[in-house]
Write an enzyme that holds these catalytic residues in place. Structure first.
Site, short mmCIF file in Angstrom:
data_model
loop_
_atom_site.label_atom_id
_atom_site.label_comp_id
_atom_site.label_asym_id
_atom_site.label_seq_id
_atom_site.Cartn_x
_atom_site.Cartn_y
_atom_site.Cartn_z
N THR A 21 1.19 -1.66 -0.01
CA THR A 21 -0.58 0.29 0.40
C THR A 21 1.00 1.31 0.34
O THR A 21 2.04 1.28 0.25
CB THR A 21 -0.81 0.28 1.18
OG1 THR A 21 -0.17 0.22 2.42
CG2 THR A 21 -1.84 -1.04 1.72
N GLY A 28 7.75 2.95 -0.73
CA GLY A 28 6.89 1.66 -1.24
C GLY A 28 7.37 1.93 -2.62
O GLY A 28 6.96 0.08 -3.14
N TYR A 159 1.39 13.35 14.35
CA TYR A 159 2.33 12.27 13.46
C TYR A 159 2.81 11.37 13.92
O TYR A 159 2.53 10.13 14.15
CB TYR A 159 2.77 12.91 12.08
CG TYR A 159 4.02 11.72 11.18
CD1 TYR A 159 3.08 11.35 10.74
CD2 TYR A 159 5.21 11.93 12.15
CE1 TYR A 159 4.09 10.48 10.04
CE2 TYR A 159 5.56 10.94 11.38
CZ TYR A 159 5.28 9.91 9.96
OH TYR A 159 6.12 9.27 9.02
#
Ligand SMILES: NC(=O)c1ccc[n+]([C@@H]2O[C@H](COP(=O)([O-])OP(=O)(O)OC[C@H]3O[C@@H](n4cnc5c(N)ncnc54)[C@H](OP(=O)(O)O)[C@@H]3O)[C@@H](O)[C@H]2O)c1
Length: 256
Positions: A21, A28, A159
């Site tokens: 994902t 990624g 975060y």
């Protein structure tokens, strides 16, 4: 700079089926490249079709892309259906989609709080829930956390907390997936030059952040995506006696 290139040209991951994902950019995409170059079939996700198309051009025939928002449960359920159709079983799942935003504690809005937790924490959790039933025995799940989940950093309270929750989930999900012989580990990047800062903050803020990261890092540099991808590959396939762990890729920032 290209790191981990010793795997290039080898068929280390021949026939493996891997879902990533947030696979259209940065960390990624580097992981997708490493696996596809090694012979794996890779399915990447992202929200932007143009980003997915550009990534596919780099990845070649072994890759497919599915537009899917990790913060949307309906999207995640649909993704699981597509993965089942395309792959049947999955050897490795890299849950990497994530977002960052910065604000001092007293200026943080509910909207920002919800958006970060929706993608980084809730999205990751339900991605594992949806895809775990498709994982092959002996397979590996890797979650992307962050070194700031163990540090108190200015203006990153939400975060950091979203990734600290994910670090905790790494342990819990590792425990619950033990009976299925699926390992769950986390990779914890320090500052990695993926462009995420440039895309998330005004240019002057992004440059100041990068300079601070460089000058304070024990190795006096930021990392590159390929350095994280190499750790992901190890956690997904090589770390056969490890589960519930978190591996930092941060130039020593969280340890020294
Ligand atoms: N770079 C760093 O310094 C650093 C440090 C610590 C941790 N991390 C973590 O590493 C991960 C990857 O970061 P990166 O720097 O490689 O970022 P990046 O280059 O911006 O890539 C993020 C990827 O995730 C996708 N994405 C973002 N939101 C999504 C959503 N809601 N649903 C599905 N896909 C989504 C993006 O595509 P679309 O935009 O098209 O959706 C893109 O493919 C994130 O979890 C981040 O928090 C990064």
């Amino acid at each position: 700079m290209r790191v981990g290139s010793s795997l290039e040209g080898m068929t280390t991951y021949e026939g493996k089926k891997i879902v990533i994902t947030g696979g259209s950019s940065g960390i990624g995409l580097a992981a997708a490249r490493l696996f596809a170059d090694g012979g794996a079939h890779v399915l990447i996700t992202g929200r932007t079709q143009a980003g997915l198309d550009a990534a596919l051009e780099q990845l070649g025939d072994r890759a497919v892309a599915v537009r899917s928002d990790a913060a949307s449960l309906p999207d995640t359920k649909a993704l699981a259906g597509t993965v089942r159709e395309r792959f049947g079983e999955v050897d490795a799942l890299f849950v990497n989609a994530g977002a960052t935003a910065s604000a001092p504690f007293d200026a943080t809005t509910e909207e920002m709080y919800d958006a970060l937790f929706d993608i980084n924490t809730k999205g990751a959790y339900f991605t594992v829930q949806a895809l775990a039933p498709l994982m092959r025995e002996g397979g590996g799940v890797v979650l992307t956390t962050s070194v700031v989940n163990v540090l108190g950093v200015d203006a990153l309270s939400v975060y950091s907390a979203s990734k600290a929750a994910l670090r905790s989930m790494t342990r819990s999900l590792a425990r619950e997936l033990l009976p299925r012989k699926v390992r769950v580990n986390a990779v914890s990047p320090g500052p990695i030059d993926t462009g995420i800062l440039d895309r998330s903050f005004p240019a002057d803020v992004a440059e100041t952040m990068k300079e601070t990261y460089r000058s304070t890092n024990p190795m006096r540099r930021v990392g590159v995506s390929e350095e994280v991808a190499a750790a992901v590959a190890y956690l997904a396939f090589g770390a056969t006696f490890s589960t519930g762990t978190e591996f930092p890729v941060d130039g020593g920032a969280s340890q020294l």
